[in-house]
Design an enzyme around this catalytic site. Structure first.
Site, mmCIF file in Angstrom:
data_model
loop_
_atom_site.group_PDB
_atom_site.id
_atom_site.type_symbol
_atom_site.label_atom_id
_atom_site.label_comp_id
_atom_site.label_asym_id
_atom_site.label_seq_id
_atom_site.Cartn_x
_atom_site.Cartn_y
_atom_site.Cartn_z
ATOM 1 N N LYS A 14 0.804 -1.222 0.000
ATOM 2 C CA LYS A 14 0.000 0.000 0.000
ATOM 3 C C LYS A 14 0.839 1.274 0.000
ATOM 4 O O LYS A 14 0.320 2.345 -0.309
ATOM 5 C CB LYS A 14 -0.953 -0.009 1.191
ATOM 6 C CG LYS A 14 -1.988 -1.119 1.136
ATOM 7 C CD LYS A 14 -3.088 -0.757 0.178
ATOM 8 C CE LYS A 14 -4.170 -1.802 0.157
ATOM 9 N NZ LYS A 14 -5.417 -1.291 -0.383
HETATM 10 C C1 PLP Z 1 -3.531 -6.985 3.902
HETATM 11 C C2 PLP Z 1 -4.245 -6.585 2.653
HETATM 12 N N1 PLP Z 1 -4.433 -7.510 1.706
HETATM 13 C C3 PLP Z 1 -5.109 -7.224 0.568
HETATM 14 C C4 PLP Z 1 -5.631 -5.971 0.339
HETATM 15 C C5 PLP Z 1 -6.382 -5.713 -0.939
HETATM 16 O O1 PLP Z 1 -5.673 -4.921 -1.853
HETATM 17 P P1 PLP Z 1 -6.449 -3.889 -2.800
HETATM 18 O O2 PLP Z 1 -7.075 -2.889 -1.879
HETATM 19 O O3 PLP Z 1 -5.415 -3.283 -3.676
HETATM 20 O O4 PLP Z 1 -7.484 -4.646 -3.545
HETATM 21 C C6 PLP Z 1 -5.458 -4.987 1.309
HETATM 22 C C7 PLP Z 1 -6.082 -3.657 1.126
HETATM 23 O O5 PLP Z 1 -6.460 -2.983 2.037
HETATM 24 C C8 PLP Z 1 -4.742 -5.288 2.480
HETATM 25 O O6 PLP Z 1 -4.535 -4.367 3.434
#
Ligand code: PLP
Length: 326
Positions: free
Chosen positions: A44
């Site tokens: 992120k």
């Molecule tokens: C630990 C974790 N895995 C997966 C995701 C999903 O990613 P995306 O928001 O890019 O779909 C997030 C998003 O908040 C996350 O914090």
């Protein structure tokens, strides 16, 4: 001398690492895009910085401003790091099902944290969507980030994560598999890889209790699909603008128990100490085995670090209470 001018310059260029034991029965090569090497220990960081830079560029975020966001923790971490370097304040709204570590980590990097109940409808004034929006309206000189609908989220992955995977696999990637929350990762990476090679297959990992899989298969937003679940970071009870359903070939759902068990197995069998959505993602890869042949190069993206889950998936008392240990 070789050094980064600040911590933000260390974002990206993460390694691609072969999975060995857990995927030994699959015919294909399985490679993990290992995002915990980012300075905030998650993928992120990439989109947080992109969202801030785009908001600065068009004046939504002004000097001395306050960044407000609803976050399960990782986006908050990325935003907080950028806020420190660039001189902004940050307020993050979280739901109470998120691990305590995630809240403490955000406070450690100087953010104010507001906690909201998980089990209320998205349009309920107490929900974390509503509270973040309201704080954005009420706080002077603030900017509400809205990672769900903010196009800079997908753009970050289209510009950095996707090209890195393409180059690291020498253009040989055949499948990209990843957990879906806001959709930024799957849409950005998937969009880039399909532009380079339209035959690349893109699969999303969903949870039981989330609307994505059914919506993708039927076009129906079925409220009956929505119920509380344990897996963190993936699945939604809304349809974020960042999920581009057209470029996703399919979703597979992973149970809370499997996601937790495979989070432990990644650590114990691969030496990969990762978050809960990584466990869900690797189990999803195993569920999709019938789609792979010996020529395939499958890339699975692991979002965040195991340290954020030591009170849960890495705590055997918690695992036993949840009925996840046999
Ligand atoms: C630990 C974790 N895995 C997966 C995701 C999903 O990613 P995306 O928001 O890019 O779909 C997030 C998003 O908040 C996350 O914090």
């Amino acid at each position: 001398m070789q050094y980064a001018k600040n911590i933000l310059e260390t974002i990206g260029k993460t390694p691609l690492v072969k999975l060995n034991r857990l995927t030994a029965d699959l015919p294909c090569l399985v490679l993990a895009k290992y995002e915990t090497f980012n300075p905030g220990n998650s993928v992120k960081d990439r989109m947080a910085l992109q969202m801030i830079e785009d908001a600065e560029a068009d004046g939504r975020l002004k000097p001395g401003g306050t960044i407000i966001e609803g976050t399960s923790g990782n986006t908050g971490m990325g935003l907080a790091l950028a806020a420190i370097v660039k001189g902004y304040k940050s307020i993050f709204v979280m739901s109470d099902k998120q691990s305590k570590e995630k809240m403490d980590i955000l406070k450690a990097v100087g953010a104010e944290v507001v906690v909201c109940p998980t089990n209320v409808a998205p349009d309920d004034p107490r929900s974390y969507y509503s509270v973040s929006k309201r704080l954005g309206d009420e706080t002077p000189n603030s900017w509400y980030v809205n990672q769900y609908d903010n196009p800079s989220n997908t753009k970050a992955h289209y510009k950095s994560t996707g090209p890195e995977i393409w180059e690291q696999t020498d253009g040989k990637v055949t499948h990209f598999i990843v957990g879906v929350g806001t959709g930024g990762t799957i849409s950005g990476v998937g969009g880039f890889l399909k532009k380079k090679n339209p035959n690349v297959k893109v699969w999303g990992i969903d949870t039981y209790g989330s609307v994505f899989k059914k919506y993708h298969e039927t076009g129906v937003f079925d409220e009956k699909e929505i119920y509380p679940y344990v897996t963190e970071g993936i699945g939604e009870d809304i349809l974020p603008a960042n999920v581009n359903f057209d470029l996703i070939d399919g979703f597979t759902k992973v149970t809370d128990k499997d996601a937790a068990v495979y989070t432990q197995r990644l650590a114990k069998e691969e030496g990969m100490f990762l978050g809960n959505s990584a466990g869900a993602a690797v189990k999803g890869v195993l569920q999709l085995r019938e789609h792979f042949n010996s020529e395939d190069v499958v890339v699975v993206l692991f979002h965040d670090h195991g340290s954020r889950y030591v009170g849960k998936m890495f705590n055997d008392d918690w695992m036993r209470e949840m009925g996840y240990l046999d």
